[in-house]
Structure formats: C-alpha cells, structure tokens
Write an enzyme that holds these catalytic residues in place. Structure first.
Site, mmCIF file in Angstrom:
data_model
loop_
_atom_site.group_PDB
_atom_site.id
_atom_site.type_symbol
_atom_site.label_atom_id
_atom_site.label_comp_id
_atom_site.label_asym_id
_atom_site.label_seq_id
_atom_site.Cartn_x
_atom_site.Cartn_y
_atom_site.Cartn_z
ATOM 1 N N HIS A 288 -3.389 -2.733 -110.637
ATOM 2 C CA HIS A 288 -2.254 -2.224 -109.872
ATOM 3 C C HIS A 288 -2.481 -2.619 -108.415
ATOM 4 O O HIS A 288 -3.581 -2.446 -107.895
ATOM 5 C CB HIS A 288 -2.223 -0.695 -110.037
ATOM 6 C CG HIS A 288 -1.120 -0.023 -109.310
ATOM 7 N ND1 HIS A 288 0.205 -0.356 -109.501
ATOM 8 C CD2 HIS A 288 -1.127 0.972 -108.382
ATOM 9 C CE1 HIS A 288 0.967 0.423 -108.716
ATOM 10 N NE2 HIS A 288 0.169 1.234 -108.033
ATOM 11 N N ASN A 308 1.442 3.690 -101.971
ATOM 12 C CA ASN A 308 1.742 3.306 -103.344
ATOM 13 C C ASN A 308 3.206 2.893 -103.485
ATOM 14 O O ASN A 308 3.967 2.945 -102.508
ATOM 15 C CB ASN A 308 1.382 4.465 -104.288
ATOM 16 C CG ASN A 308 1.049 3.983 -105.686
ATOM 17 O OD1 ASN A 308 1.228 2.805 -106.019
ATOM 18 N ND2 ASN A 308 0.575 4.881 -106.523
#
Ligand SMILES: *[C@@H]1O[C@H](CO)[C@@H](O)[C@H](O)[C@H]1NC(C)=O
Ligand SMILES: *[C@@H]1O[C@H](CO)[C@@H](O)[C@H](O)[C@H]1NC(C)=O
Ligand SMILES: *[C@@H]1O[C@H](CO)[C@@H](O)[C@H](O)[C@H]1NC(C)=O
Ligand SMILES: *[C@@H]1O[C@H](CO)[C@@H](O)[C@H](O)[C@H]1NC(C)=O
Ligand SMILES: *[C@@H]1O[C@H](CO)[C@@H](O)[C@H](O)[C@H]1NC(C)=O
Length: 339
Positions: A288, A308
């Site tokens: 990620h 994020n």
C-alpha cells in the site's frame, strides 16, 4: 570326529536361520491383512492433510465473508490499553476482507536498481515535524481511493504536488493524470509501482487538479488533447532514501516522501495513537502506498506521520502515526521525487 565337529554348529546355524526365515514369513503372512500396520504412516499423513485442507477451506470462507468493521472486536482492542485505538470508518463500511484485498496491488519498483539518494547532513533534525502544519497553504485534500488500487498514483502525485507547492505556492496537482494517462507504465485501478509513476512525472509532468479533476477511476480514454493545453509540472529525478535520518532531512529540505507499507488487518480500522503491529495480526498480501509528511515521539514511541488515501473518516482525519520500529520498516521503501 574332527571333520564332524565344525559341521555340527554349522547345521545348527543353518537351522536357526531357516527358523528365522520361517518366522519372518509367518509374521509377513499374519501382518499382511492388517492394513493399518502396513500403511500406518500413509494413513496418519492422509488424516493430517485432510485436516489441513478442511482448516484452510473454512478459514478461506471466513476471510471471504469477514466484515472488516466489527464493533465488538474494536471495543475489545480499545479496552486493553494498547498505544493505539481502533474505530469504525466510512471507507470500509460493509466491506469484507476479501474485497479489501484488491486494494493492495502497489509496490516500490519493477527495476532492479533505483538510484540511492545522497542527502546532505546540513542541520540538526528536530524531534517533531509536520509538513501540513509548517506549510498550511500547501495542505490539500485527503483523497478517497474508493475500490480502486490507486494508492501508488495518489501518494506519488500528492507528495510531488506538496513539493511543488512548497517552492511555488501552486494549487494541487492532478492524481487523475497518473490514473488515466500512465497506462503504459502502470495498470490503473489494478495497481502500479511508485517508481514508474515518478518516471511518468519526469517525462510528462502533472497538470493541476483543476485541469484534470480527481474521479478515482481509470478511464484511459480521458487522456485527450484537452489536457495538452494545461500547464505541466515535471519532476527532475527520483531516488531511494536509505535510512530514517535521510527521510527526515529530505522531508524538511524538499517536502513529503512516498513509501510502500504492508497492511495488517487492524490497520483498516485504525483511529488514533501510535500504530504498531501486534503479534499474530494477519497481514494482507501486496503493498500500500502512503505519503510520509513528518514524525514525532509519543509515550516513548517514535513515529512517522503518514497521510492515507481512505478519506477523512479513517484514522485521525485521514492521517496516522506509525511506529518507526517494529514490523513496518518504511525506511527501506521510501522514495524522494525531486522537483
Ligand atoms: C465480531 O467478532 C466476534 C469475535 O471475533 C465474532 O464472534 C462475531 O461474530 C463478529 N461479528 C460479526 C458481525 O462479524
Ligand atoms: C452490506 O452488503 C450486503 C451484501 O453485499 C448488502 O446486502 C447490504 O445491503 C449492505 N448494507 C449496507 C448498509 O450497505
Ligand atoms: C498563504 O496564503 C495566504 C492567502 O491565500 C497568503 O496571504 C499568505 O501569504 C500565504 N502564506 C505563505 C507562507 O505563503
Ligand atoms: C468498483 O466498484 C464498481 C461498482 O461497484 C465496479 O463497477 C468496479 O468494477 C469496481 N472496481 C474495481 C477496481 O474493483
Ligand atoms: C510558479 O508558478 C507559476 C504559475 O503557476 C509559473 O508561471 C512559474 O514559472 C512557477 N515558478 C517556478 C519557479 O516554478
């Protein structure tokens, strides 16, 4: 007599050997019908393999159907005094672990050699730094990647955007550029590499977000002549950071960096505090991409501040603190994109 003497023990020996042979023959004959004695090992191994298959199948089924946000699990974690808390968010509302798996198709590079950064040791590193607080005019939207594995393109474009802004107060640059236009280097919503996204920015540059607004899908048709009229901001080069101090100095010198992290199950419902990986927490395959914007220390834990791509309802307004030491070593996979 002389000649007979040696004969006697020999014949005895022969006899006893005959008897032994007969006995083993009897043993063989009697044990032959006993399937279990002969195939004991086979039977035991088959049973063990059977049990493993059943366990794996039922576990796979559990994962497929497992809804990520489980309030009783969250409450149980939060009551145990860990250095971080969990909480529900809109991003993973009603999403299963199986669905979440498709989001983590991001990695650092396909290339074998990425140039290593040479960061000058030109100042004392402060104990706390947060790019968003130091450059409030460059504090842009927190993205929501939806069900598209696009964290590689968002983290890269948004870190580069911050770096351009730091020097030249520009508006936010387009993350959609990478998703729609770099199809030759990456795979849109089915994943990509952060170094290849950086290559795209060196070759083609990014337009502003106003020129090519973020939608989050990977419609490649969209990359048309209309975009050619827009101003483009190109990167100069990129390099791989070597250690924590280099990451910190690079963030202060140039702005946020991009990193690849591995995702563990409870990170999906992270809320606040210094996240770390507890022993036994399941990990997703794949990577990620995140943007590192600063660092600090809390209750003896040094942490990175990361932004994020799961909207503002996740974490602390879309941000998180990740423990620097432990299972997640971001310093090995951190990329500096130089404007
Ligand atoms: C939540 O987690 C608990 C404990 O792991 C489990 O027993 C329960 O079935 C889960 N609830 C849902 C709705 O999945
Ligand atoms: C959650 O997902 C299930 C199955 O996909 C669906 O039937 C249900 O309507 C969803 N619930 C909400 C609140 O979105
Ligand atoms: C930030 O923006 C405001 C208004 O847009 C401006 O007045 C101010 O000078 C800017 N700050 C910096 C550090 O450039
Ligand atoms: C995301 O969800 C939409 C609608 O449910 C679907 O059409 C699309 O294929 C999904 N994309 C990915 C990458 O899973
Ligand atoms: C800053 O941005 C303006 C317009 O957005 C552009 O004309 C100018 O060349 C930029 N300056 C630098 C140093 O990049």
């Amino acid at each position: 007599m002389r000649g007979q003497r040696p004969l006697s023990p020999q014949s005895n020996q022969q006899q006893s050997e005959k008897m032994k042979l007969a006995q083993t023959a009897i043993k063989k004959r009697t044990s032959k019908p006993n399937f279990f004695t002969t195939y004991r090992t086979h039977v035991i191994i088959s049973i063990i393999i059977g049990i493993i298959i059943i366990v794996v199948l039922s576990f796979t089924k559990q994962i497929k159907e497992y809804i990520i946000i489980n309030q009783s699990e969250i409450n149980s974690h939060n009551s145990q005094g860990y250095p971080y808390t969990l909480g529900p968010n809109n991003f993973f509302h009603n999403v299963t672990l199986m669905q979440a798996k498709t989001l983590f198709k991001n990695d650092f590079t396909q290339q074998i050699n990425v140039e290593k950064c040479k960061v000058p040791i030109n100042f004392e590193i402060p104990t706390y730094f947060n790019f968003k607080e130091s450059y409030p005019n460059c504090s842009h939207t927190i993205f929501n990647q939806g069900n598209c594995s696009s964290s590689y393109s968002i983290a890269v474009s948004s870190a580069f955007s911050d770096r351009v802004c730091k020097l030249n107060q520009t508006q936010q640059l387009s993350a959609q550029n990478l998703l729609s236009c770099d199809g030759k280097l990456n795979q849109g919503c089915t994943g990509g590499h952060i170094t290849r996204s950086a290559e795209y920015i060196i070759k083609h540059g990014l337009t502003t977000n106003e020129c090519h607004p973020f939608r989050g899908d990977d419609n490649f048709q969209e990359c048309t002549k209309a975009l050619e009229k827009c101003q483009r901001f190109k990167a100069n080069s990129f390099c791989q950071l070597q250690n924590k101090d280099d990451i910190k100095r690079d963030i202060i010198n140039r702005g946020p960096v991009v990193a690849i992290m591995q995702v563990y199950k409870d990170f999906l419902v992270y809320r606040d505090g210094v996240y770390q990986v507890l022993e036994g927490t399941p990990r997703f395959h794949g990577g990620h991409a995140i943007k590192i914007i600063g660092w600090g220390e809390q209750n003896g834990y040094q942490y990175w501040i990361i932004e994020n791509t799961w909207g503002t309802s996740w974490g602390t307004e879309g941000l998180a603190k990740l423990a620097m030491d432990g299972f997640i070593d971001l310093s090995l996979q951190a990329l500096s994109i130089i404007y």
